[in-house]
Design a protein around this motif. Structure first.
Motif, PDB file in Angstrom:
ATOM      1  N   ARG A 231     -19.488 106.127  99.769  1.00 41.68           N
ATOM      2  CA  ARG A 231     -18.565 105.026 100.065  1.00 41.68           C
ATOM      3  C   ARG A 231     -17.292 105.198  99.251  1.00 41.68           C
ATOM      4  O   ARG A 231     -17.340 105.573  98.081  1.00 41.68           O
ATOM      5  CB  ARG A 231     -19.195 103.673  99.726  1.00 41.68           C
ATOM      6  N   VAL A 232     -16.168 104.923  99.887  1.00 44.31           N
ATOM      7  CA  VAL A 232     -14.875 104.863  99.207  1.00 44.31           C
ATOM      8  C   VAL A 232     -14.391 103.426  99.292  1.00 44.31           C
ATOM      9  O   VAL A 232     -14.356 102.839 100.387  1.00 44.31           O
ATOM     10  CB  VAL A 232     -13.844 105.805  99.846  1.00 44.31           C
ATOM     11  N   THR A 233     -14.030 102.855  98.154  1.00 41.63           N
ATOM     12  CA  THR A 233     -13.565 101.473  98.126  1.00 41.63           C
ATOM     13  C   THR A 233     -12.210 101.400  97.434  1.00 41.63           C
ATOM     14  O   THR A 233     -11.805 102.314  96.702  1.00 41.63           O
ATOM     15  CB  THR A 233     -14.549 100.546  97.395  1.00 41.63           C
ATOM     16  N   GLN A 234     -11.537 100.311  97.673  1.00 46.80           N
ATOM     17  CA  GLN A 234     -10.243 100.045  97.045  1.00 46.80           C
ATOM     18  C   GLN A 234     -10.342  98.736  96.274  1.00 46.80           C
ATOM     19  O   GLN A 234     -10.751  97.709  96.820  1.00 46.80           O
ATOM     20  CB  GLN A 234      -9.140  99.957  98.103  1.00 46.80           C
ATOM     21  N   ILE A 235      -9.968  98.781  95.014  1.00 50.45           N
ATOM     22  CA  ILE A 235      -9.947  97.600  94.162  1.00 50.45           C
ATOM     23  C   ILE A 235      -8.533  97.036  94.157  1.00 50.45           C
ATOM     24  O   ILE A 235      -7.586  97.712  93.738  1.00 50.45           O
ATOM     25  CB  ILE A 235     -10.375  97.923  92.725  1.00 50.45           C
ATOM     26  N   ILE A 236      -8.369  95.827  94.669  1.00 51.23           N
ATOM     27  CA  ILE A 236      -7.081  95.142  94.656  1.00 51.23           C
ATOM     28  C   ILE A 236      -7.094  94.148  93.509  1.00 51.23           C
ATOM     29  O   ILE A 236      -7.946  93.259  93.456  1.00 51.23           O
ATOM     30  CB  ILE A 236      -6.812  94.405  95.982  1.00 51.23           C
ATOM     31  N   HIS A 237      -6.153  94.291  92.599  1.00 50.54           N
ATOM     32  CA  HIS A 237      -6.084  93.390  91.455  1.00 50.54           C
ATOM     33  C   HIS A 237      -5.318  92.124  91.832  1.00 50.54           C
ATOM     34  O   HIS A 237      -4.362  92.183  92.617  1.00 50.54           O
ATOM     35  CB  HIS A 237      -5.413  94.083  90.271  1.00 50.54           C
ATOM     36  N   GLY A 257     -13.223 107.233  89.817  1.00 49.55           N
ATOM     37  CA  GLY A 257     -12.215 106.204  90.035  1.00 49.55           C
ATOM     38  C   GLY A 257     -10.855 106.710  89.596  1.00 49.55           C
ATOM     39  O   GLY A 257     -10.740 107.430  88.596  1.00 49.55           O
ATOM     40  N   GLU A 258      -9.823 106.361  90.369  1.00 48.45           N
ATOM     41  CA  GLU A 258      -8.470 106.738  89.990  1.00 48.45           C
ATOM     42  C   GLU A 258      -7.488 105.753  90.607  1.00 48.45           C
ATOM     43  O   GLU A 258      -7.791 105.078  91.596  1.00 48.45           O
ATOM     44  CB  GLU A 258      -8.142 108.165  90.423  1.00 48.45           C
ATOM     45  N   LEU A 259      -6.304 105.654  90.022  1.00 49.74           N
ATOM     46  CA  LEU A 259      -5.268 104.782  90.538  1.00 49.74           C
ATOM     47  C   LEU A 259      -4.711 105.362  91.828  1.00 49.74           C
ATOM     48  O   LEU A 259      -4.494 106.568  91.941  1.00 49.74           O
ATOM     49  CB  LEU A 259      -4.151 104.602  89.511  1.00 49.74           C
ATOM     50  N   GLU A 260      -4.470 104.487  92.807  1.00 47.75           N
ATOM     51  CA  GLU A 260      -4.144 104.964  94.152  1.00 47.75           C
ATOM     52  C   GLU A 260      -2.806 105.683  94.213  1.00 47.75           C
ATOM     53  O   GLU A 260      -2.685 106.693  94.902  1.00 47.75           O
ATOM     54  CB  GLU A 260      -4.122 103.776  95.122  1.00 47.75           C
ATOM     55  N   ARG A 261      -1.798 105.218  93.511  1.00 45.40           N
ATOM     56  CA  ARG A 261      -0.479 105.814  93.638  1.00 45.40           C
ATOM     57  C   ARG A 261      -0.256 106.962  92.662  1.00 45.40           C
ATOM     58  O   ARG A 261       0.243 108.010  93.042  1.00 45.40           O
ATOM     59  CB  ARG A 261       0.604 104.746  93.459  1.00 45.40           C
ATOM     60  N   SER A 262      -0.602 106.776  91.407  1.00 45.24           N
ATOM     61  CA  SER A 262      -0.333 107.818  90.405  1.00 45.24           C
ATOM     62  C   SER A 262      -1.425 108.873  90.353  1.00 45.24           C
ATOM     63  O   SER A 262      -1.180 109.987  89.878  1.00 45.24           O
ATOM     64  CB  SER A 262      -0.172 107.186  89.020  1.00 45.24           C
ATOM     65  N   GLY A 263      -2.643 108.544  90.814  1.00 46.19           N
ATOM     66  CA  GLY A 263      -3.746 109.485  90.720  1.00 46.19           C
ATOM     67  C   GLY A 263      -4.347 109.596  89.339  1.00 46.19           C
ATOM     68  O   GLY A 263      -5.210 110.440  89.093  1.00 46.19           O
ATOM     69  N   GLY A 293     -17.321 115.456  92.489  1.00 48.98           N
ATOM     70  CA  GLY A 293     -16.999 114.045  92.656  1.00 48.98           C
ATOM     71  C   GLY A 293     -15.713 113.900  93.441  1.00 48.98           C
ATOM     72  O   GLY A 293     -15.502 114.575  94.452  1.00 48.98           O
ATOM     73  N   ALA A 294     -14.816 113.065  92.974  1.00 49.61           N
ATOM     74  CA  ALA A 294     -13.529 112.874  93.643  1.00 49.61           C
ATOM     75  C   ALA A 294     -12.513 113.943  93.255  1.00 49.61           C
ATOM     76  O   ALA A 294     -11.355 113.847  93.640  1.00 49.61           O
ATOM     77  CB  ALA A 294     -12.970 111.490  93.315  1.00 49.61           C
ATOM     78  N   TYR A 295     -12.929 114.946  92.495  1.00 53.42           N
ATOM     79  CA  TYR A 295     -12.057 116.054  92.072  1.00 53.42           C
ATOM     80  C   TYR A 295     -10.907 115.562  91.195  1.00 53.42           C
ATOM     81  O   TYR A 295      -9.878 116.241  91.079  1.00 53.42           O
ATOM     82  CB  TYR A 295     -11.477 116.781  93.282  1.00 53.42           C
ATOM     83  N   THR A 296     -11.063 114.417  90.547  1.00 55.65           N
ATOM     84  CA  THR A 296      -9.953 113.875  89.759  1.00 55.65           C
ATOM     85  C   THR A 296      -9.555 114.816  88.630  1.00 55.65           C
ATOM     86  O   THR A 296      -8.377 115.151  88.470  1.00 55.65           O
ATOM     87  CB  THR A 296     -10.334 112.501  89.183  1.00 55.65           C
ATOM     88  N   LEU A 297     -10.540 115.273  87.838  1.00 56.89           N
ATOM     89  CA  LEU A 297     -10.221 116.136  86.711  1.00 56.89           C
ATOM     90  C   LEU A 297      -9.726 117.516  87.155  1.00 56.89           C
ATOM     91  O   LEU A 297      -8.700 117.985  86.642  1.00 56.89           O
ATOM     92  CB  LEU A 297     -11.437 116.259  85.786  1.00 56.89           C
ATOM     93  N   TRP A 326      -8.995 111.134 100.591  1.00 60.48           N
ATOM     94  CA  TRP A 326      -8.683 109.870  99.924  1.00 60.48           C
ATOM     95  C   TRP A 326      -8.145 110.016  98.509  1.00 60.48           C
ATOM     96  O   TRP A 326      -7.489 109.101  98.001  1.00 60.48           O
ATOM     97  CB  TRP A 326      -9.933 108.991  99.874  1.00 60.48           C
ATOM     98  N   PHE A 327      -8.438 111.121  97.822  1.00 61.33           N
ATOM     99  CA  PHE A 327      -8.163 111.192  96.390  1.00 61.33           C
ATOM    100  C   PHE A 327      -7.100 112.222  96.018  1.00 61.33           C
ATOM    101  O   PHE A 327      -7.069 112.699  94.889  1.00 61.33           O
ATOM    102  CB  PHE A 327      -9.462 111.446  95.614  1.00 61.33           C
ATOM    103  N   GLY A 328      -6.227 112.552  96.947  1.00 58.32           N
ATOM    104  CA  GLY A 328      -5.013 113.294  96.605  1.00 58.32           C
ATOM    105  C   GLY A 328      -5.157 114.778  96.404  1.00 58.32           C
ATOM    106  O   GLY A 328      -4.206 115.431  95.952  1.00 58.32           O
ATOM    107  N   VAL A 329      -6.311 115.377  96.707  1.00 62.87           N
ATOM    108  CA  VAL A 329      -6.449 116.823  96.571  1.00 62.87           C
ATOM    109  C   VAL A 329      -5.723 117.492  97.732  1.00 62.87           C
ATOM    110  O   VAL A 329      -5.829 117.058  98.883  1.00 62.87           O
ATOM    111  CB  VAL A 329      -7.933 117.243  96.534  1.00 62.87           C
TER     112      VAL A 329
END
Length: 502
Positions: A231-237, A257-263, A293-297, A326-329
């Motif tokens: 599952r991919v979710t979006q957290i809206i503050h 988890g990562e920030l949507e715009r800055s990554g 995972g989301a390949y963030t690192l 979804w995660f900017g790769v």
């Protein structure tokens, strides 16, 4: 698999809102071209040279804008600030055009014409060109299928094609309207001011906007694979003042988890590992990540060091596709993905070829799978490293309390397998719940580990607790044999009883 968020574009929804904006940008280009030409060429003594200057400036500015705008274009978000820039640039051209007409600046000769080319053509055309790649990337977000690993490149190609066609159509309409109706009725300066204001219209119709006070977690994507449910979710503050956060879940456990715009990573251990790896690794290093995972690192390392050679071993191919979707790769990151069990795939890789091996694999219950933290597994990791290589493990555990035996067994196993180790702790040594630890290990006994890993502090080895229950983990536990040998025939009634301790 299904995208369930109403505001999330997918292959079943047309990219009409984006293409309408592209047509608007093209219309502005057509108007700018005709309005600028009418001002510069009206009283020019040499029409052909002046026209050549206008065309050359237009082409150069548009090419420069397209080139500059492409690297930063992200498909997950509308290009709000690029609209602002384009509107301001065209409005500035309108102000300059008004001054040009009122003060008859053409009479000042070459310098005034150079300024006219800059303010009437160069700046507004560059700003609109800078906007178009973001529209193409946003349009691609409506076309990327979920089950195609080549989706990002193919979707961007389709989005770019449609954006170009829409912009060309808009430019043709803008040029026709300017030449036939607008310029005969309105002077170029006010016309450009009107177009600058018109370019702000999309800002009043954003793709989605958080209402004040709204917040929560929204499901963007869900699919079931042979390995589990993703599952991919979006957290809206609340209030929308902070960047939304994207999260990846595997079987209801949050993985990334990562920030949507800055990554930027939202997990403290990922930020700490990134900073630590940047500090200890020279440019162009060879990285092996066991667990994607989301390949963030891996993505963050690739963005920081374009020369880095990065290989990621991920069990589930669907996780890799989600990272790209979804995660900017991007393919431009040059990350090599291999799919399969981390230890099995690692055993096929060349020995002594890696500067850094990062183990960040979990098999449920927020624990590293047993077969990846045994002495035999650590021996494999050690063999993959160069002589000055370093391994970094993310270990979730409890240092004090229930679960401490498992955690300290992992630490003791790594310490017994490498010449030098360093344990980094985040929340605190006595924290009663699970937390992330970073465990660094080197084949060099004199390796100089950094004192800290981001906000993680060192826990010196001589201060580790000594627990009778903590030992070195192995693929096959010692003393587990029985008196009865396994029955190959499967004969019923053959019982195995524990061996006597003499």
């Amino acid at each position: 698999m299904e995208d369930t968020a109403d505001s999330s574009p997918d292959a079943r929804r047309p990219a009409g809102p984006v293409l309408a904006r592209a047509a608007l940008a093209g219309l502005a280009l057509g108007v700018v071209a005709f309005a600028a030409a009418s001002l510069i060429l009206y009283e020019a003594r040499g029409v052909l040279p002046a026209a050549g200057g206008v065309v050359a400036t237009f082409a150069a500015a548009l090419a420069a804008g397209l080139w500059a705008g492409s690297p930063e274009a992200r498909p997950e978000q509308p290009p709000t600030w690029r609209w602002v820039g384009a509107g301001v640039a065209v409005a500035v051209a309108g102000v300059f055009g008004t001054l040009w007409t009122f003060f008859q600046l053409e009479r000042f000769g070459g310098m005034s014409r150079a300024l006219a080319l800059l303010f009437l053509v160069g700046i507004p055309v560059y700003a609109i060109g800078f906007l178009l790649p973001a529209l193409a990337a946003w349009a691609s977000h409506f076309h990327a299928p979920h089950d195609d690993e080549d989706a990002p490149a193919a979707a961007f190609s389709r989005g770019a094609e449609q954006t170009v066609m829409a912009a060309l159509a808009g430019a043709a309409v803008g040029a026709a309207l300017s030449g036939l109706f607008l310029l005969p009725a309105i002077s170029p300066g006010p016309l450009l001011l009107s177009v600058g204001a018109m370019l702000t219209f999309p800002l009043f119709f954003p793709r989605e906007a958080a209402k004040p006070g709204d917040g929560g977690e929204r499901l963007l994507h869900e699919e079931e694979t042979a390995y589990g449910t993703l599952r991919v979710t979006q957290i809206i503050h609340p209030g929308g003042r902070r960047q939304p956060e994207l999260r990846l879940y595997v079987d209801e456990e949050i993985e990334s988890g990562e920030l949507e715009r800055s990554g930027a990573p939202t997990f403290a251990y990922v930020a700490a590992a990134e900073r630590w790896l940047r500090e200890v690794t020279p440019e162009g290093g060879a990285y092996l990540f066991l667990g994607g995972g989301a390949y963030t690192l891996p993505r963050r390392i690739a963005e920081d060091d374009p020369r880095a050679r990065i290989t990621v071993v991920e069990l589930d191919p669907a996780v890799t596709r989600i990272a790209y979707r979804w995660f900017g790769v991007r393919r431009e990151h040059g990350i090599v993905s291999m799919h399969g069990d981390g230890r099995a795939v690692a055993s096929t890789l060349p020995r002594g070829a890696w500067d850094r091996v990062v183990v960040d694999v979990y098999g449920g219950g927020e624990q590293v799978p047993h077969h990846l933290v045994t002495a035999e597994a650590m021996s494999l990791v050690r063999s993959l490293l160069k002589d000055d290589g370093v391994a970094l493990l993310n270990v979730i555990g409890v240092a004090r309390g229930e679960g401490e035996c498992r955690f300290w067994s992992v630490v003791r196993t790594v310490a017994a397998s490498f010449a030098a180790v360093r344990l980094y702790v985040h929340v605190g040594r006595d924290f009663p719940d699970r937390q992330n630890f970073l465990l660094a290990a080197s084949v060099d006994p004199a390796y100089a580990f950094p004192a800290r890993a981001g906000l993680f502090d060192t826990w010196p080895a001589d201060e580790w607790p000594v627990l009778p229950c903590a030992g070195v983990l192995r693929d096959r536990a010692d003393g587990a044999q029985t008196d009865a040998a396994p029955s190959a025939s499967g004969e019923r009634g053959v019982a195995a009883v524990p061996a006597r301790a003499d």
